[in-house]
Design a protein around this motif. Sequence first.
Motif, PDB file in Angstrom:
ATOM      1  N   ALA A  30       0.833  -1.211   0.000  1.00 13.83           N
ATOM      2  CA  ALA A  30       0.000   0.000   0.000  1.00 13.83           C
ATOM      3  C   ALA A  30       0.864   1.257   0.000  1.00 13.83           C
ATOM      4  CB  ALA A  30      -0.925  -0.014   1.213  1.00 13.83           C
ATOM      5  N   ALA A  31       1.928   1.270   0.793  1.00 15.72           N
ATOM      6  CA  ALA A  31       2.805   2.443   0.831  1.00 15.72           C
ATOM      7  C   ALA A  31       3.520   2.630  -0.509  1.00 15.72           C
ATOM      8  CB  ALA A  31       3.823   2.298   1.958  1.00 15.72           C
ATOM      9  N   THR A  32       3.991   1.538  -1.096  1.00 13.76           N
ATOM     10  CA  THR A  32       4.683   1.626  -2.387  1.00 13.76           C
ATOM     11  C   THR A  32       3.715   2.068  -3.486  1.00 13.76           C
ATOM     12  OG1 THR A  32       6.153  -0.147  -1.694  1.00 13.76           O
ATOM     13  CG2 THR A  32       6.104   0.356  -4.038  1.00 13.76           C
ATOM     14  N   ALA A  33       2.515   1.496  -3.494  1.00 10.05           N
ATOM     15  CA  ALA A  33       1.535   1.866  -4.512  1.00 10.05           C
ATOM     16  C   ALA A  33       1.081   3.312  -4.348  1.00 10.05           C
ATOM     17  CB  ALA A  33       0.331   0.918  -4.441  1.00 10.05           C
ATOM     18  N   ALA A  34       0.855   3.748  -3.111  1.00  9.01           N
ATOM     19  CA  ALA A  34       0.424   5.124  -2.885  1.00  9.01           C
ATOM     20  C   ALA A  34       1.526   6.106  -3.278  1.00  9.01           C
ATOM     21  CB  ALA A  34       0.038   5.316  -1.418  1.00  9.01           C
ATOM     22  N   GLY A  35       2.744   5.828  -2.871  1.00  8.15           N
ATOM     23  CA  GLY A  35       3.853   6.712  -3.234  1.00  8.15           C
ATOM     24  C   GLY A  35       4.075   6.763  -4.733  1.00  8.15           C
ATOM     25  N   THR A  36       4.018   5.602  -5.371  1.00 11.75           N
ATOM     26  CA  THR A  36       4.182   5.550  -6.820  1.00 11.75           C
ATOM     27  C   THR A  36       3.050   6.291  -7.519  1.00 11.75           C
ATOM     28  OG1 THR A  36       5.322   3.437  -6.673  1.00 11.75           O
ATOM     29  CG2 THR A  36       4.368   4.000  -8.795  1.00 11.75           C
ATOM     30  N   GLY A  37       1.838   6.087  -7.043  1.00  7.62           N
ATOM     31  CA  GLY A  37       0.688   6.756  -7.652  1.00  7.62           C
ATOM     32  C   GLY A  37       0.775   8.267  -7.548  1.00  7.62           C
ATOM     33  N   VAL A  38       1.122   8.757  -6.373  1.00 10.24           N
ATOM     34  CA  VAL A  38       1.204  10.211  -6.175  1.00 10.24           C
ATOM     35  C   VAL A  38       2.325  10.814  -7.011  1.00 10.24           C
ATOM     36  CG1 VAL A  38       1.748  11.993  -4.472  1.00 10.24           C
ATOM     37  CG2 VAL A  38       0.108  10.201  -3.911  1.00 10.24           C
ATOM     38  N   LEU A  39       3.512  10.205  -6.956  1.00  8.58           N
ATOM     39  CA  LEU A  39       4.648  10.746  -7.715  1.00  8.58           C
ATOM     40  C   LEU A  39       4.418  10.680  -9.219  1.00  8.58           C
ATOM     41  CD1 LEU A  39       7.722   9.464  -5.694  1.00  8.58           C
ATOM     42  CD2 LEU A  39       6.848  11.792  -5.846  1.00  8.58           C
ATOM     43  N   SER A  40       3.871   9.578  -9.706  1.00 15.08           N
ATOM     44  CA  SER A  40       3.633   9.475 -11.142  1.00 15.08           C
ATOM     45  C   SER A  40       2.507  10.404 -11.585  1.00 15.08           C
ATOM     46  CB  SER A  40       3.334   8.029 -11.538  1.00 15.08           C
ATOM     47  OG  SER A  40       2.185   7.554 -10.882  1.00 15.08           O
ATOM     48  N   LEU A  41       1.521  10.621 -10.733  1.00 15.44           N
ATOM     49  CA  LEU A  41       0.457  11.575 -11.061  1.00 15.44           C
ATOM     50  C   LEU A  41       1.012  12.991 -11.156  1.00 15.44           C
ATOM     51  CD1 LEU A  41      -2.560  12.207 -11.453  1.00 15.44           C
ATOM     52  CD2 LEU A  41      -2.714  12.450  -8.980  1.00 15.44           C
ATOM     53  N   LEU A  42       1.814  13.384 -10.177  1.00 15.90           N
ATOM     54  CA  LEU A  42       2.403  14.722 -10.207  1.00 15.90           C
ATOM     55  C   LEU A  42       3.322  14.902 -11.415  1.00 15.90           C
ATOM     56  CD1 LEU A  42       3.224  15.235  -6.424  1.00 15.90           C
ATOM     57  CD2 LEU A  42       1.374  16.278  -7.749  1.00 15.90           C
ATOM     58  N   LEU A  43       4.144  13.903 -11.686  1.00 21.58           N
ATOM     59  CA  LEU A  43       5.047  13.988 -12.830  1.00 21.58           C
ATOM     60  C   LEU A  43       4.264  13.993 -14.144  1.00 21.58           C
ATOM     61  CD1 LEU A  43       8.019  14.095 -13.657  1.00 21.58           C
ATOM     62  CD2 LEU A  43       7.999  11.605 -13.731  1.00 21.58           C
ATOM     63  N   GLY A  44       3.237  13.155 -14.226  1.00 25.47           N
ATOM     64  CA  GLY A  44       2.415  13.106 -15.436  1.00 25.47           C
ATOM     65  C   GLY A  44       1.672  14.406 -15.685  1.00 25.47           C
ATOM     66  N   LEU A  45       1.137  15.017 -14.633  1.00 21.99           N
ATOM     67  CA  LEU A  45       0.441  16.293 -14.799  1.00 21.99           C
ATOM     68  C   LEU A  45       1.409  17.409 -15.170  1.00 21.99           C
ATOM     69  CD1 LEU A  45      -2.168  16.160 -11.883  1.00 21.99           C
ATOM     70  CD2 LEU A  45      -2.562  15.820 -14.338  1.00 21.99           C
ATOM     71  N   ALA A  46       2.616  17.358 -14.625  1.00 25.83           N
ATOM     72  CA  ALA A  46       3.625  18.371 -14.967  1.00 25.83           C
ATOM     73  C   ALA A  46       4.046  18.254 -16.430  1.00 25.83           C
ATOM     74  CB  ALA A  46       4.841  18.238 -14.059  1.00 25.83           C
ATOM     75  N   LEU A  47       4.021  17.035 -16.963  1.00 28.92           N
ATOM     76  CA  LEU A  47       4.408  16.830 -18.353  1.00 28.92           C
ATOM     77  C   LEU A  47       3.222  16.874 -19.312  1.00 28.92           C
ATOM     78  CD1 LEU A  47       7.029  13.969 -17.860  1.00 28.92           C
ATOM     79  CD2 LEU A  47       7.461  16.397 -18.285  1.00 28.92           C
ATOM     80  N   GLY A  48       2.019  17.079 -18.789  1.00 30.29           N
ATOM     81  CA  GLY A  48       0.832  17.202 -19.634  1.00 30.29           C
ATOM     82  C   GLY A  48       0.214  15.884 -20.051  1.00 30.29           C
ATOM     83  N   SER A  49       0.467  14.833 -19.340  1.00 29.57           N
ATOM     84  CA  SER A  49      -0.091  13.519 -19.659  1.00 29.57           C
ATOM     85  C   SER A  49      -1.419  13.331 -18.928  1.00 29.57           C
ATOM     86  CB  SER A  49       0.897  12.437 -19.247  1.00 29.57           C
ATOM     87  OG  SER A  49       0.377  11.164 -19.549  1.00 29.57           O
ATOM     88  N   GLY A  50      -2.202  12.362 -19.378  1.00 32.77           N
ATOM     89  CA  GLY A  50      -3.466  12.066 -18.724  1.00 32.77           C
ATOM     90  C   GLY A  50      -3.258  11.376 -17.392  1.00 32.77           C
ATOM     91  N   VAL A  51      -4.264  11.485 -16.532  1.00 35.64           N
ATOM     92  CA  VAL A  51      -4.171  10.931 -15.186  1.00 35.64           C
ATOM     93  C   VAL A  51      -4.011   9.413 -15.226  1.00 35.64           C
ATOM     94  CG1 VAL A  51      -5.437  10.600 -13.026  1.00 35.64           C
ATOM     95  CG2 VAL A  51      -5.454  12.819 -14.144  1.00 35.64           C
ATOM     96  N   SER A  52      -4.892   8.730 -15.948  1.00 36.38           N
ATOM     97  CA  SER A  52      -4.850   7.272 -15.988  1.00 36.38           C
ATOM     98  C   SER A  52      -3.540   6.770 -16.593  1.00 36.38           C
ATOM     99  CB  SER A  52      -6.028   6.747 -16.797  1.00 36.38           C
ATOM    100  OG  SER A  52      -5.923   5.368 -17.004  1.00 36.38           O
ATOM    101  N   ARG A  53      -3.110   7.417 -17.657  1.00 38.44           N
ATOM    102  CA  ARG A  53      -1.882   6.965 -18.329  1.00 38.44           C
ATOM    103  C   ARG A  53      -0.655   7.180 -17.451  1.00 38.44           C
ATOM    104  NH1 ARG A  53       0.585   3.414 -21.020  1.00 38.44           N
ATOM    105  NH2 ARG A  53       2.247   4.154 -22.352  1.00 38.44           N
ATOM    106  N   SER A  54      -0.575   8.312 -16.785  1.00 37.53           N
ATOM    107  CA  SER A  54       0.602   8.572 -15.960  1.00 37.53           C
ATOM    108  C   SER A  54       0.668   7.636 -14.755  1.00 37.53           C
ATOM    109  CB  SER A  54       0.642  10.027 -15.509  1.00 37.53           C
ATOM    110  OG  SER A  54      -0.470  10.342 -14.715  1.00 37.53           O
TER     111      SER A  54
END
Length: 137
Positions: A30-54
């Motif tokens: 859960a900690a790994t998935a939550a951390g990965t989800g948050v970091l990839s979401l932030l990075l994906g939004l910063a790069l202009g990618s969609g939420v699901s894809r990032s």
Amino acid sequence: MAAPGQSAGGPKSNLALLREAGRRFILMFAATAAGTGVLSLLLGLALGSGVSRSISLGFYIVGAFLLISGFFVGNRGPVRVKGDPGFAMFGFFRNRRLRWATGSEQVESLSLSVVFVALGLALILLGVLTDTRYQLL
């Protein structure tokens, strides 16, 4: 004072040990998935990618990294560096005092490999479930 794996009343049952190990694995996942989800979401939004894809791409990348790490940790040889290896840059200028790994060190290395591989597979599965480009059914 009780030894690890034993309570004050006596040794723990295998079921209790498995329950505790499962709880720790779920917390780690859960900690790994939550951390990965948050970091990839932030990075994906910063790069202009969609939420699901990032998010799914983040799960794929971290899961693959954990699988590869598990492979290399599990294939570590039986020889270890004796004492403090000192200053070493890419393996050069190192005092090469070596020793054989103990049985517990080898078991620990294989156990860590299993944890990495299981976490990696679980994260890749989570990436498949969150990837909306493909229909599962």
